[in-house]
Design a protein around this motif. Structure first.
Motif, mmCIF file in Angstrom:
data_model
loop_
_atom_site.group_PDB
_atom_site.id
_atom_site.type_symbol
_atom_site.label_atom_id
_atom_site.label_comp_id
_atom_site.label_asym_id
_atom_site.label_seq_id
_atom_site.Cartn_x
_atom_site.Cartn_y
_atom_site.Cartn_z
ATOM 1 N N VAL A 1 -24.979 28.657 5.654
ATOM 2 C CA VAL A 1 -23.518 28.651 5.585
ATOM 3 C C VAL A 1 -22.960 29.960 6.133
ATOM 4 C CG1 VAL A 1 -23.604 29.450 3.180
ATOM 5 C CG2 VAL A 1 -21.523 28.391 4.035
ATOM 6 N N SER A 2 -21.898 29.846 6.900
ATOM 7 C CA SER A 2 -21.202 31.019 7.432
ATOM 8 C C SER A 2 -19.817 31.063 6.812
ATOM 9 C CB SER A 2 -21.092 30.917 8.958
ATOM 10 O OG SER A 2 -20.318 31.980 9.479
ATOM 11 N N TYR A 3 -19.393 32.228 6.307
ATOM 12 C CA TYR A 3 -18.080 32.323 5.675
ATOM 13 C C TYR A 3 -17.440 33.681 5.934
ATOM 14 C CZ TYR A 3 -20.092 35.133 1.842
ATOM 15 O OH TYR A 3 -20.692 36.107 1.104
ATOM 16 N N GLU A 4 -16.137 33.728 5.762
ATOM 17 C CA GLU A 4 -15.398 34.978 5.877
ATOM 18 C C GLU A 4 -14.529 35.153 4.642
ATOM 19 O OE1 GLU A 4 -11.855 33.001 8.624
ATOM 20 O OE2 GLU A 4 -12.635 34.972 9.137
ATOM 21 N N CYS A 5 -14.123 36.388 4.379
ATOM 22 C CA CYS A 5 -13.229 36.692 3.265
ATOM 23 C C CYS A 5 -11.824 36.883 3.816
ATOM 24 C CB CYS A 5 -13.693 37.949 2.523
ATOM 25 S SG CYS A 5 -15.314 37.747 1.747
#
Length: 330
Positions: free
Chosen positions: A26-30
């Motif tokens: 999974v790739s995520y950003e804040c």
């Protein structure tokens, strides 16, 4: 959410490849929430303070009638009328909220009549900070639609977008869609298709209108030999529009929380949010922001929205865009 945990396994994701030991990538950003678009207004004593919102309604955040520095509203005034910089009227906020909250525009004469005298002999001013809030949408009534097998089910919203609540392709009574049909095609009233809802939500949710063919090719055949029908219940979720370079705040009252159904930053017609340059409205472009705003706003009571290229990817640089959001308070 600020943090999130999920057990990686078939229970959460279902089994994609039996017998294979799997992993989650999974790739995520804040994403930092944007600061609220607030307006700060200073009005000198005896003048009229005018609060207004291009979009949404006024929500006063802070207010003071008095003096907290010697420079504001000081032109032509003697020093003895400017020296008291500890002058505050504690009821200023309640006066403004009572008069202005929930209004699109509001005017008040700044003086002792409206606020009462906090410091005799001092020349005063009103300093008020407010934001423009989009009111929560009204609860939408649901529409229940029956469509016989081999016909087309037309779902439509005069305003807003479709939100499918329930659906079944099959038969649960002997009377619906029964005209001219033999008894053996109507006797099975326990005929349900579990995937009906997912078919409808995939094809129709977030759209202003939707047509779907009611047949086995679309839904599969849950009961061979039975003449079936589609029973679908849906609501029309209200849509708000925020023109490019404008801001607003969507809110829910009480303990209700925001639920974003659809969001787009672009232009889908040549009428909404008019622009002086005709070419800026000549093309259409779409950039779905549904997932973006769901992550940012869902589960909150209020969410600040700024329709700007700095907040959303600019898919069409020369087009005057708007943010289109369908949401409910659940």
């Amino acid at each position: 959410m600020q943090n999130c945990s999920i057990v990686v396994g078939n229970a959460a994701f279902t089994e994609p490849c039996l017998g294979t030991y799997k992993y989650l990538n999974v790739s995520y950003e804040c994403i930092l929430p944007p600061s609220a678009p607030t307006t700060n207004l200073v009005t000198c004593e005896s003048e009229t303070a005018r609060l207004s919102c291009d979009q949404g309604n006024i929500n006063v955040l802070s207010a003071n009638y008095g003096r907290t520095n010697s420079s504001t509203c000081s032109t032509g005034k003697p020093a003895n009328q400017l020296s008291n910089v500890q002058c505050r009227q504690s009821t200023s906020l309640s006066v403004l909220t009572t008069l202005c909250n929930g209004q699109q525009s509001c005017s008040i004469v700044v003086g002792n009549v409206a606020f009462t005298e906090p410091c005799p002999g001092t020349y005063k001013y009103l300093n008020v900070s407010y934001e423009c809030i989009t009111p929560p949408p009204p609860s939408a009534p649901s529409t229940n639609l029956f469509t016989c097998e081999s016909q087309t089910a037309p779902l439509s919203c005069a305003q807003g977008t479709i939100n499918v609540l329930s659906a079944n392709y099959g038969r649960t009574d002997q009377t619906t869609c029964s005209t001219g049909k033999p008894a053996n095609q109507l006797s099975n009233v326990q005929c349900t298709q579990s995937t009906s809802l997912s078919v409808l939500t995939t094809q129709c949710d977030e759209k202003p209108d939707c047509s779907i063919s009611v047949n086995n090719a679309v839904f599969g055949d849950p009961c061979v030999g039975t003449y079936k029908y589609l029973n679908v219940s849906y609501t029309c979720v209200p849509t708000i529009i925020i023109c490019q370079d404008k801001g607003s705040t969507i809110t829910c009252e009480g303990n209700r929380k925001l639920n974003i159904h659809f969001a787009n930053y672009g232009r889908r017609d040549a009428v909404t949010c008019p622009h002086s340059r005709a070419s800026a409205m000549s093309s259409t472009c779409t950039s779905s922001q549904t997932r973006n705003l769901q992550l940012r706003c869902n589960g909150k009571r209020r969410c600040v929205l700024n329709a700007s290229n700095s907040q959303f990817h600019d898919q069409c640089p020369h087009i005057h865009k708007y943010l289109e959001v369908s949401y409910s308070c659940d």
